[in-house]
Motif scaffolding. Sequence first.
Motif, PDB file in Angstrom:
ATOM      1  N   SER A  37     121.672  43.164   0.573  1.00  0.00           N
ATOM      2  CA  SER A  37     122.145  43.316   1.952  1.00  0.00           C
ATOM      3  C   SER A  37     122.382  41.958   2.608  1.00  0.00           C
ATOM      4  CB  SER A  37     121.130  44.136   2.755  1.00  0.00           C
ATOM      5  OG  SER A  37     121.630  44.431   4.031  1.00  0.00           O
ATOM      6  N   ASN A  38     121.439  41.053   2.469  1.00  0.00           N
ATOM      7  CA  ASN A  38     121.584  39.715   3.063  1.00  0.00           C
ATOM      8  C   ASN A  38     122.756  38.951   2.454  1.00  0.00           C
ATOM      9  OD1 ASN A  38     119.391  40.124   4.759  1.00  0.00           O
ATOM     10  ND2 ASN A  38     117.944  39.233   3.308  1.00  0.00           N
ATOM     11  N   SER A  39     122.910  39.031   1.138  1.00  0.00           N
ATOM     12  CA  SER A  39     123.968  38.249   0.482  1.00  0.00           C
ATOM     13  C   SER A  39     125.354  38.835   0.743  1.00  0.00           C
ATOM     14  CB  SER A  39     123.702  38.132  -1.025  1.00  0.00           C
ATOM     15  OG  SER A  39     123.712  39.402  -1.646  1.00  0.00           O
TER      16      SER A  39
ATOM     17  N   VAL B 156     133.954  52.783   3.249  1.00  0.00           N
ATOM     18  CA  VAL B 156     132.609  52.634   2.687  1.00  0.00           C
ATOM     19  C   VAL B 156     131.863  53.965   2.762  1.00  0.00           C
ATOM     20  CG1 VAL B 156     130.341  51.578   3.115  1.00  0.00           C
ATOM     21  CG2 VAL B 156     132.397  50.160   3.068  1.00  0.00           C
ATOM     22  N   ASP B 157     131.923  54.609   3.919  1.00  0.00           N
ATOM     23  CA  ASP B 157     131.221  55.868   4.100  1.00  0.00           C
ATOM     24  C   ASP B 157     131.772  56.941   3.153  1.00  0.00           C
ATOM     25  OD1 ASP B 157     129.137  57.189   5.800  1.00  0.00           O
ATOM     26  OD2 ASP B 157     130.823  58.532   6.230  1.00  0.00           O
ATOM     27  N   ASP B 158     133.093  57.060   3.082  1.00  0.00           N
ATOM     28  CA  ASP B 158     133.716  58.052   2.204  1.00  0.00           C
ATOM     29  C   ASP B 158     133.335  57.827   0.741  1.00  0.00           C
ATOM     30  OD1 ASP B 158     135.007  59.277   4.334  1.00  0.00           O
ATOM     31  OD2 ASP B 158     136.955  58.373   3.912  1.00  0.00           O
ATOM     32  N   TYR B 159     133.373  56.577   0.311  1.00  0.00           N
ATOM     33  CA  TYR B 159     133.079  56.290  -1.096  1.00  0.00           C
ATOM     34  C   TYR B 159     131.594  56.496  -1.412  1.00  0.00           C
ATOM     35  CZ  TYR B 159     132.020  54.220  -5.473  1.00  0.00           C
ATOM     36  OH  TYR B 159     131.529  54.055  -6.738  1.00  0.00           O
ATOM     37  N   PHE B 160     130.713  55.839  -0.662  1.00  0.00           N
ATOM     38  CA  PHE B 160     129.302  55.853  -1.044  1.00  0.00           C
ATOM     39  C   PHE B 160     128.617  57.194  -0.800  1.00  0.00           C
ATOM     40  CE2 PHE B 160     129.752  51.213  -1.231  1.00  0.00           C
ATOM     41  CZ  PHE B 160     129.135  50.998  -2.457  1.00  0.00           C
TER      42      PHE B 160
ATOM     43  N   ASN C 298     127.016  44.102   9.325  1.00  0.00           N
ATOM     44  CA  ASN C 298     125.868  44.810   8.743  1.00  0.00           C
ATOM     45  C   ASN C 298     126.338  45.667   7.577  1.00  0.00           C
ATOM     46  OD1 ASN C 298     123.759  43.892  10.256  1.00  0.00           O
ATOM     47  ND2 ASN C 298     123.878  45.533  11.767  1.00  0.00           N
ATOM     48  N   PHE C 299     127.174  45.088   6.742  1.00  0.00           N
ATOM     49  CA  PHE C 299     127.818  45.810   5.650  1.00  0.00           C
ATOM     50  C   PHE C 299     126.803  46.415   4.685  1.00  0.00           C
ATOM     51  CE2 PHE C 299     130.465  46.010   1.759  1.00  0.00           C
ATOM     52  CZ  PHE C 299     131.553  46.700   2.267  1.00  0.00           C
ATOM     53  N   GLY C 300     125.802  45.641   4.293  1.00  0.00           N
ATOM     54  CA  GLY C 300     124.795  46.130   3.353  1.00  0.00           C
ATOM     55  C   GLY C 300     124.070  47.352   3.876  1.00  0.00           C
ATOM     56  N   GLN C 301     123.727  47.339   5.148  1.00  0.00           N
ATOM     57  CA  GLN C 301     123.055  48.492   5.741  1.00  0.00           C
ATOM     58  C   GLN C 301     123.989  49.693   5.773  1.00  0.00           C
ATOM     59  OE1 GLN C 301     120.808  47.747   9.269  1.00  0.00           O
ATOM     60  NE2 GLN C 301     120.912  49.863   9.939  1.00  0.00           N
ATOM     61  N   LYS C 302     125.257  49.480   6.092  1.00  0.00           N
ATOM     62  CA  LYS C 302     126.230  50.578   6.119  1.00  0.00           C
ATOM     63  C   LYS C 302     126.400  51.182   4.717  1.00  0.00           C
ATOM     64  CE  LYS C 302     128.814  48.810  10.094  1.00  0.00           C
ATOM     65  NZ  LYS C 302     127.830  49.227  11.011  1.00  0.00           N
ATOM     66  N   VAL C 303     126.436  50.321   3.695  1.00  0.00           N
ATOM     67  CA  VAL C 303     126.557  50.806   2.317  1.00  0.00           C
ATOM     68  C   VAL C 303     125.381  51.710   1.965  1.00  0.00           C
ATOM     69  CG1 VAL C 303     126.397  50.093  -0.111  1.00  0.00           C
ATOM     70  CG2 VAL C 303     128.017  48.953   1.423  1.00  0.00           C
ATOM     71  N   PHE C 304     124.166  51.247   2.218  1.00  0.00           N
ATOM     72  CA  PHE C 304     123.009  52.042   1.808  1.00  0.00           C
ATOM     73  C   PHE C 304     122.780  53.256   2.696  1.00  0.00           C
ATOM     74  CE2 PHE C 304     122.142  48.942  -1.371  1.00  0.00           C
ATOM     75  CZ  PHE C 304     121.584  49.723  -2.368  1.00  0.00           C
ATOM     76  N   THR C 305     123.149  53.194   3.953  1.00  0.00           N
ATOM     77  CA  THR C 305     123.061  54.386   4.794  1.00  0.00           C
ATOM     78  C   THR C 305     123.967  55.481   4.221  1.00  0.00           C
ATOM     79  OG1 THR C 305     122.511  53.111   6.768  1.00  0.00           O
ATOM     80  CG2 THR C 305     123.422  55.303   7.116  1.00  0.00           C
TER      81      THR C 305
END
Length: 182
Positions: free
Chosen positions: A154-156, A59-63, A164-171
């Motif tokens: 994020s919630n969905s 996730v971090d590498d991609y986003f 906390n996938f949504g938060q990790k994506v947006f971070t």
Amino acid sequence: DDDILVETTLNNAIKHLTNKDYLAYFGGTITYIHADNTFKIFSKPHPIKGDNDNLFIRVDDYFRNHQQILWGVYKKRILIKAFTYLDKQNFSNDNLLEISLASIILYYGKIFITGDYLNIREMADNSWGRRVKTLSFANYISNKNVKLNIHQYSNSIDEITQTNFGQKVFTAYWNISYAVKI
């Protein structure tokens, strides 16, 4: 559709997706601008990592190196999962379609992004990029609708991932080195 696919890249995608771990394959897009009769390369495609065995590194590498992934080659099963998820959402910001698609792919498997061009397409005059606010950190802070949509996402997505996938994506998407509570 008005897309023209690059045959060699398409063939490489088909071969690459025989690997069970990869769910999608993307390349660069050359865009035709009808208004001024020109072709533009907005950014040279660059291979990025979306294939680490660790979900959160993927996730971090991609986003952190986000590129468009709407025009690509997918395995059917991941499109079904992604569109089942999206069908349940009612995002008013269409940019969350692409974020959600990438999130679902990365959660269930790996993405391959080549440095080659995959397609040539005409730029749409009514692209959603011109109709909605970007999902930038500045808009998250200043725009109530962007904030509500990101919270909904994020919630969905967290209901599916149980993290906390949504938060990790947006971070990662915002390229923030510290955690932001969304």
